[in-house]
Design a protein around this motif. Structure first.
Motif, short mmCIF file in Angstrom:
data_model
loop_
_atom_site.label_atom_id
_atom_site.label_comp_id
_atom_site.label_asym_id
_atom_site.label_seq_id
_atom_site.Cartn_x
_atom_site.Cartn_y
_atom_site.Cartn_z
N GLY A 75 5.85 13.24 3.05
CA GLY A 75 5.75 12.55 1.77
C GLY A 75 5.07 11.21 1.92
N PRO A 76 4.71 10.60 0.82
CA PRO A 76 4.05 9.30 0.89
C PRO A 76 4.98 8.21 1.42
N GLN A 77 4.39 7.20 1.99
CA GLN A 77 5.13 6.05 2.49
C GLN A 77 4.61 4.79 1.80
N VAL A 78 5.41 3.74 1.89
CA VAL A 78 5.04 2.43 1.36
C VAL A 78 5.03 1.47 2.54
N GLN A 80 0.85 -1.20 0.00
CA GLN A 80 0.00 0.00 0.00
C GLN A 80 0.89 1.24 0.00
N VAL A 81 0.42 2.28 -0.67
CA VAL A 81 1.13 3.56 -0.75
C VAL A 81 0.18 4.65 -0.32
N GLY A 82 0.67 5.60 0.49
CA GLY A 82 -0.16 6.72 0.92
C GLY A 82 0.55 7.55 1.96
N PHE A 111 6.29 -3.94 6.97
CA PHE A 111 7.55 -3.22 6.75
C PHE A 111 7.21 -1.85 6.18
N TRP A 112 7.69 -0.79 6.84
CA TRP A 112 7.42 0.60 6.43
C TRP A 112 8.65 1.21 5.78
N PHE A 113 8.42 1.90 4.64
CA PHE A 113 9.49 2.56 3.89
C PHE A 113 9.09 4.01 3.60
N ASP A 114 10.09 4.89 3.52
CA ASP A 114 9.81 6.26 3.09
C ASP A 114 9.77 6.32 1.57
N ASN A 115 9.56 7.51 1.01
CA ASN A 115 9.41 7.62 -0.44
C ASN A 115 10.73 7.57 -1.21
#
Length: 161
Positions: free
Chosen positions: A25-28, A15-17, A50-54
């Motif tokens: 900024g958006p995260q994944v 998911q992206v938002g 798992f959380w990632f930045d843009n």
């Protein structure tokens, strides 16, 4: 691993938002899966978010230790105010990217079931299908299912991968 990321054997339900309050900024966010060793009677499948930045940098994972199983991950307009809300397994994901236990059964799907403009969460367990709406939902009374693109993307073409 040499890249500094935690081990996961495959990923699904990406998911992206703009979900995290403290990250611009958006995260994944990705459902990472790992497999247990059946030869020593470990459960077959585990999962974490798992959380990632843009820019692709891993921010963190939640929960700290993976859950047993292959939980579904859903995103939708839960309260009818056009802000996407995430749910994973039995948890409502907060703006810190962590879950708060919310449902007695695992989430399965999310769409405008009632046709009032806010999306409901559907849970499924032991032969029971339950539909939950937000307590303070803002209803536009616009039945999203009448929009063919919404119907195609959110109802008909739904996948758990």
């Amino acid at each position: 691993m040499s890249n500094g990321y935690s081990l996961t054997e495959h990923s699904q339900q990406i998911q992206v938002g703009n979900f995290l309050k403290a990250v611009s900024g958006p995260q994944v966010v990705v459902g990472g899966r790992t497999y247990g060793n059946r030869k020593i009677n470990e459960p077959y499948l585990f999962s974490q978010l798992f959380w990632f930045d843009n820019k692709g940098n891993m921010l963190f994972k939640w929960p700290g230790a993976p859950l047993n199983g292959n939980p579904d991950f859903v995103k939708g307009n839960w309260d009818g105010r056009n802000k996407e809300q995430l749910f994973w397994y039995k948890f409502k994901i907060n703006d810190q990217g962590k879950g708060e236990l919310y449902f007695p059964d695992p989430v399965y799907h999310m769409f405008d079931f009632m046709g009032k403009g806010a999306e409901e969460v559907i849970t499924l367990s032991q032969g029971y299908l339950r539909v939950y709406g937000a307590k303070q939902a803002h209803y536009s009374n616009k039945d999203e299912k009448k929009d063919l693109l919404y119907l195609k993307n959110s109802v008909v073409n739904h996948t758990h991968y």
